[in-house]
Design a protein around this motif. Structure first.
Motif, short mmCIF file in Angstrom:
data_model
loop_
_atom_site.label_atom_id
_atom_site.label_comp_id
_atom_site.label_asym_id
_atom_site.label_seq_id
_atom_site.Cartn_x
_atom_site.Cartn_y
_atom_site.Cartn_z
N PRO A 5 0.81 -1.21 0.00
CA PRO A 5 0.00 0.00 0.00
C PRO A 5 0.85 1.28 0.00
CG PRO A 5 -0.80 -1.57 1.63
CD PRO A 5 0.52 -2.10 1.15
N ILE A 6 0.40 2.29 -0.75
CA ILE A 6 1.06 3.60 -0.77
C ILE A 6 0.05 4.67 -0.41
CG2 ILE A 6 2.76 2.90 -2.50
CD1 ILE A 6 1.10 4.37 -4.61
N SER A 7 0.53 5.81 0.02
CA SER A 7 -0.37 6.91 0.37
C SER A 7 -0.96 7.52 -0.90
CB SER A 7 0.40 7.98 1.16
OG SER A 7 1.37 8.60 0.34
N TYR A 8 -2.09 8.21 -0.72
CA TYR A 8 -2.71 8.84 -1.88
C TYR A 8 -1.82 9.94 -2.45
CZ TYR A 8 -5.84 11.36 -4.93
OH TYR A 8 -6.39 11.98 -6.03
N LEU A 9 -1.07 10.62 -1.59
CA LEU A 9 -0.19 11.69 -2.06
C LEU A 9 0.88 11.12 -3.01
CD1 LEU A 9 0.45 14.68 -1.91
CD2 LEU A 9 1.98 14.20 0.02
N ASN A 10 1.41 9.96 -2.68
CA ASN A 10 2.39 9.33 -3.57
C ASN A 10 1.75 8.89 -4.89
OD1 ASN A 10 4.67 9.57 -1.92
ND2 ASN A 10 4.18 7.70 -0.79
N ALA A 11 0.51 8.38 -4.81
CA ALA A 11 -0.20 8.00 -6.03
C ALA A 11 -0.50 9.23 -6.88
CB ALA A 11 -1.50 7.28 -5.68
N LEU A 12 -0.90 10.32 -6.24
CA LEU A 12 -1.19 11.57 -6.96
C LEU A 12 0.08 12.12 -7.60
CD1 LEU A 12 -3.15 13.87 -7.68
CD2 LEU A 12 -2.56 14.93 -5.49
N PHE A 13 1.19 12.07 -6.88
CA PHE A 13 2.46 12.56 -7.43
C PHE A 13 2.89 11.73 -8.64
CE2 PHE A 13 6.98 13.08 -7.86
CZ PHE A 13 7.21 14.42 -7.54
N ASN A 57 4.38 18.83 2.15
CA ASN A 57 4.19 20.18 1.61
C ASN A 57 5.04 20.39 0.35
OD1 ASN A 57 2.38 20.92 3.62
ND2 ASN A 57 3.99 21.63 4.99
N SER A 58 6.27 19.93 0.39
CA SER A 58 7.16 20.08 -0.76
C SER A 58 6.66 19.27 -1.95
CB SER A 58 8.58 19.65 -0.39
OG SER A 58 9.10 20.43 0.66
N ILE A 59 6.13 18.08 -1.67
CA ILE A 59 5.61 17.24 -2.74
C ILE A 59 4.42 17.92 -3.43
CG2 ILE A 59 4.38 15.08 -3.21
CD1 ILE A 59 6.19 13.75 -1.14
N ILE A 60 3.57 18.56 -2.65
CA ILE A 60 2.43 19.30 -3.23
C ILE A 60 2.92 20.44 -4.12
CG2 ILE A 60 0.46 20.79 -2.66
CD1 ILE A 60 0.05 19.03 -0.16
#
Length: 607
Positions: free
Chosen positions: A188-196, A565-568
């Motif tokens: 499983p990965i976080s949604y932020l990683n999937a979005l990135f 925050n940096s990833i966003i």
């Protein structure tokens, strides 16, 4: 007698008109019912496909899923036939021929799966009797009706620029959701990683926060590859093409967007342009995959999949790799044939389709002349000129490639390349200069670069590829026009002339806006990254900002170590850079109202 004849004729005509109106009403009713059935089956099919692809665990439900596919394809087929019968008079003959061929093939698939002619079951091709035939057939039918979305957006008062930006946003959201499916990842990965990851793929960047090889399953890798292809060519290219194929025309809104994106001279020739773009893309990617397949060792695991993935990723200037450690992998580190193949795929994808199409026309004419010469037929050669923009794009790309290679070699020959042979130094320098122009592949450890090399790469990344290409950046023509305009001003000339053309003021204004807005956006992002990542080297953070904005994908600071925050911030940079801030901002601020007056001109001192 005459009067009664006229009355009877009038009554007959009235009945015919009423019968025609009634038939139209019946057809409209049948069409509405068929459209409802088709839409319902489409939604159910997509849900079933997503369950089968991303959630099914094991083969326990395979027979049920197969029956579900068959039933839904039958519903789609029936609905499509009724829909086509209700609007057959509105079709152009080419579109009608395509639809008939599709329906005949799908009918054969249904006949095979329902075993209507069981006596011939031994002679049926395996592909027709497989589950893939049902899935592909259903998707083709669904695609033939997607133009209705285009018709809906035409009725809504949405700016074409905003529609273009929104299409990328929607694909990113869908892609991030697909990457969250259990079967898409090994863990499983976080949604932020999937979005990135989805943003990086759609925006053909290549920056990653998780390792592509170890994190994603073959299903996940296939999703990433699909997002890369869609993002590289642009969603409007596909929608415009399918609109032409299935209804014989594209909306005026799509045609204007495509004209602006691919420098089409005439709206009427847009279908030929779209067809050539898609044909060129797939032919180049197939040839690239073939060369990569030959270059790879026979013992390479998933050799075919590796070839296809890297060919598409390279031509789309995406920078994604499914080799462990990327192209710096020890197994292919010195595979020069592979590296040259990928480099040329990057160059062709970055030159832009207008330049490639002109080269195609030149080669085509040369071949025709040679054939005519052998058959003793006279044919006057027709000059195929390069447009001013195409010349600027081509020669600026060549000059930047040579300068970048020379500077890379000069700065790194006694630094990171000190232990390499001369041939290795030249290959690494050539590949580094090529990749920095929005591709993002690397064949060496780039954290060993000296600061002069880093700043050269920042400049190359900022410039990026050419207009109408799969790459990002401010574009080669922007740099060329800015330099020529500056030189023109120094020489005391008010008009900028290139060849036998004068460059208009709107173009120069767009050049200025592109440069200024890009620097502003990157500077703001750089400020935020320095705030969120105080422990990291500011030069490396600046490199990261330029890499994300220009959709390059090279990273020195280590994207996977960044805070949320940096990833966003990087996600926003990739999206804005791929769309172009001018298209994005003008989508919200664009006004069609022109002032009917001119104010007095004021000259303001600037130095």
């Amino acid at each position: 007698m005459k009067l009664s004849r006229y009355k009877s004729r009038e009554i007959l005509y009235k009945k015919l008109f009423l019968l025609r109106d009634a038939s139209r009403q019946v057809l409209s009713t049948f069409g509405s019912i068929a459209l409802f059935i088709f839409t319902l089956c489409s939604i159910l099919f997509i849900c079933l496909f997503l369950f089968d692809l991303g959630f099914k665990n094991g083969d326990n439900d395979s027979s049920v899923i197969l029956k579900g596919y068959l039933t839904l394809l039958s519903g789609l087929f029936s609905g499509k036939i009724i829909l086509e019968l209700t609007r057959i008079r509105l079709k152009k003959w080419i579109s009608l021929a395509v639809i008939i061929i599709i329906l005949v093939v799908i009918f054969l698939v249904l006949v095979v799966h329902y075993q209507i002619f069981s006596l011939f079951s031994d002679r049926v091709p395996t592909l027709l009797s497989s589950k893939y035939a049902l899935v592909i057939g259903a998707f083709i039918l669904i695609v033939t009706e997607t133009y209705r979305l285009s018709e809906y957006f035409d009725k809504v008062n949405i700016s074409p620029r905003l529609l273009f930006a929104g299409s990328f946003f929607i694909i990113i959201m869908i892609g991030s959701g697909l990457l969250m499916m259990p079967n898409a990842t090994n863990h499983p990965i976080s949604y932020l990683n999937a979005l990135f990851t989805a943003t990086s793929a759609v925006c053909v960047t290549g920056l990653v926060t998780v390792d592509t090889v170890t994190t994603f399953t073959p299903v996940g890798v296939s999703i990433i590859l699909f997002l890369i292809q869609i993002g590289g060519l642009g969603i409007m290219t596909f929608t415009g093409f399918f609109s032409y194929i299935f209804i014989g025309s594209a909306s005026l809104r799509e045609r204007f967007i495509l004209k602006d994106l691919f420098s089409g001279e005439h709206l009427g020739s847009m279908f030929r342009l779209l067809f050539k773009i898609l044909t060129f893309t797939f032919i180049i990617e197939i040839i690239g995959a073939l060369f990569i397949y030959i270059a790879l060792n026979e013992n390479t695991v998933n050799r075919f999949n590796m070839s296809v993935f890297h060919s598409i990723s390279a031509f789309c200037n995406a920078g994604f790799s499914i080799f462990t450690g990327g192209l710096a992998n020890s197994a292919i580190r010195y595979n020069y044939f592979l590296q040259i193949t990928i480099a040329f795929l990057i160059i062709m994808g970055g030159l832009g389709f207008p330049v490639l199409l002109t080269f195609y026309n030149i080669i085509k004419q040369w071949c025709i002349l040679k054939i005519k010469k052998y058959v003793s037929a006279k044919r006057e050669p027709r000059a195929i000129p390069f447009l001013v923009g195409q010349k600027l794009a081509f020669w600026t790309s060549v000059i930047l490639l040579i300068i970048g290679m020379f500077l890379y070699f000069s700065f790194e020959k006694n630094n990171s390349l000190s232990d390499s042979s001369l041939s290795e130094k030249l290959m690494i320098s050539f590949f580094g200069s090529t990749s920095a122009r929005t591709a993002g592949f690397n064949i060496v450890e780039i954290t060993n670069w000296s600061y002069p090399t880093i700043f050269v790469m920042i400049f190359l990344m900022w410039i990026g590829a050419s207009p109408g290409s799969t790459g990002g950046g401010i574009k080669t023509t922007t740099l060329a026009l800015a330099l020529k305009s500056s030189y023109n001003y120094i020489r005391g000339r008010n008009q900028l002339e290139i060849g036998n053309r004068e460059i208009g003021l709107p173009t120069l204004t767009k050049v200025l806006a592109t440069i200024v807005i890009s620097i502003m956006i990157i500077s703001i992002a750089f400020l935020f990254l320095m705030t969120f990542e105080p422990a990291k080297n500011p030069v490396h953070l600046m490199f990261e900002c330029f890499s994300a904005y220009s959709t390059v994908g090279l990273s020195i600071a280590g994207t996977s170590t960044f805070s949320s925050n940096s990833i966003i911030i990087l996600i926003l940079l990739m999206y804005i850079g791929r769309i172009s801030p001018l298209i994005l901002l003008s989508g919200f601020l664009f006004s069609k109202k022109d002032k009917s007056y001119r104010l007095p001109v004021e000259n303001i001192a600037i130095n």
